[in-house]
Scaffold this motif. Structure first.
Motif, PDB file in Angstrom:
ATOM      1  N   THR A  90       0.851  -1.193   0.000  1.00 17.29           N
ATOM      2  CA  THR A  90       0.000   0.000   0.000  1.00 17.29           C
ATOM      3  C   THR A  90       0.887   1.242   0.000  1.00 17.29           C
ATOM      4  O   THR A  90       2.102   1.162   0.168  1.00 17.29           O
ATOM      5  N   ARG A  91       0.261   2.390  -0.131  1.00 14.47           N
ATOM      6  CA  ARG A  91       0.972   3.664  -0.028  1.00 14.47           C
ATOM      7  C   ARG A  91       0.768   4.327   1.338  1.00 14.47           C
ATOM      8  O   ARG A  91       1.060   5.502   1.513  1.00 14.47           O
ATOM      9  N   GLY A  92       0.241   3.575   2.305  1.00 17.58           N
ATOM     10  CA  GLY A  92       0.031   4.137   3.635  1.00 17.58           C
ATOM     11  C   GLY A  92      -1.072   5.174   3.683  1.00 17.58           C
ATOM     12  O   GLY A  92      -1.005   6.133   4.454  1.00 17.58           O
ATOM     13  N   GLU A  93      -2.101   4.949   2.891  1.00 17.44           N
ATOM     14  CA  GLU A  93      -3.157   5.952   2.737  1.00 17.44           C
ATOM     15  C   GLU A  93      -3.850   6.344   4.042  1.00 17.44           C
ATOM     16  O   GLU A  93      -4.322   7.480   4.184  1.00 17.44           O
ATOM     17  N   ALA A  94      -3.935   5.411   4.973  1.00 21.43           N
ATOM     18  CA  ALA A  94      -4.652   5.679   6.222  1.00 21.43           C
ATOM     19  C   ALA A  94      -3.708   6.072   7.359  1.00 21.43           C
ATOM     20  O   ALA A  94      -4.130   6.130   8.516  1.00 21.43           O
ATOM     21  N   GLY A  95      -2.467   6.385   7.030  1.00 20.26           N
ATOM     22  CA  GLY A  95      -1.454   6.516   8.065  1.00 20.26           C
ATOM     23  C   GLY A  95      -1.145   7.905   8.571  1.00 20.26           C
ATOM     24  O   GLY A  95      -0.236   8.061   9.394  1.00 20.26           O
ATOM     25  N   ILE A  96      -1.859   8.923   8.108  1.00 21.23           N
ATOM     26  CA  ILE A  96      -1.597  10.280   8.603  1.00 21.23           C
ATOM     27  C   ILE A  96      -2.915  10.890   9.071  1.00 21.23           C
ATOM     28  O   ILE A  96      -3.814  11.132   8.253  1.00 21.23           O
TER      29      ILE A  96
END
Length: 246
Positions: A65-71
């Motif tokens: 993933t691109r870390g979409e939910a990480g910020i």
């Protein structure tokens, strides 16, 4: 210039005591690392990837993933853009290239289509060795990365060796008992810089509180200053290991 066998022997697999035939053959190798999110490969085996690249291997990091939910307070699109840029910076430090497998942070899928998709990404790199996340993990995206890479390994029928790495041992990675260790003392600064490139994830704090202790502990286990640990999933006929002995 391709590395010599002696140079590859400087990268220890302490527990195994054997060398990878592909890595000791005197030609540049192809290494792929699969992780669920940006910063997982860097924290789990960034030192090993840096050493491999320095010895002439072609290193590719595949982020599921691109870390979409990480910020927090960022949309998926905003977070993906920020974290993709952080991946690019981290990979430049490690000497790797970044690829993205197209899944979504927090909503990863493990099914036939997802397995075939990741297998195509991995096999396009024609790797000798694939590193991936240990699937017995509290985070479902980590489980997905490990399981999908395992499916690719099964389908490849011996085309590459599979090694699992750990992240946040005890809090996320569970039941991990290493078969192999790599001494990362000489490249610890590279690993730290790559992890610190993930500024949105507070990489410096994460390293200080978790990964530094893990490296020290694995180093004590294996008799060096700092180490990364792996579980090698070997077929019965396989006699290959990580590059080098201590």
């Amino acid at each position: 210039m391709t590395p010599s066998r002696r140079e590859f022997l400087s990268l220890p697999a302490l527990a195994a005591g054997q060398t990878s035939s592909s890595l000791a053959a005197g030609h540049a190798t192809r290494v792929v690392c699969v992780g669920g999110h940006p910063d997982d490969p860097e924290s789990g085996c960034g030192g090993t990837l840096a050493r491999s690249a320095a010895l002439g291997a072609r290193v590719t990091i595949v982020y599921l993933t691109r870390g979409e939910a990480g910020i927090p307070r960022k949309s998926h699109e905003e977070a993906a853009a920020i974290r993709s840029a952080e991946c690019a910076a981290a990979c430049e430090i490690l000497g790797a290239k970044a690829l993205f497998a197209g899944q979504i942070d927090g909503a990863t899928v493990v099914d036939r289509s997802a397995a075939e998709s990741l297998r195509e990404v991995i096999l396009a790199e024609d790797p000798d060795i694939v590193f991936t996340q240990w699937p017995i993990d509290t985070h479902m995206d980590h489980q997905a990365a490990g399981t999908l890479a395992f499916r690719a390994w099964l389908a490849a029928r011996g085309r590459f060796e599979l090694y699992y790495y750990e992240v946040d041992l005890g809090a996320q990675t569970m039941g991990f008992h290493p078969t192999d260790y790599v001494d990362v003392s000489a490249v610890r600064k590279n690993k730290k810089a790559a992890l610190f490139a993930h500024k949105s994830q507070d990489g410096e704090r994460i390293y200080r509180e978790f990964h530094q202790a893990m490296e020290n502990f694995r180093g004590r286990e294996s008799g060096c200053g700092a180490a990364e640990a792996f579980v090698h999933l070997a077929r019965v006929h396989s006699n290959t290991k990580l590059p080098g002995v201590l």
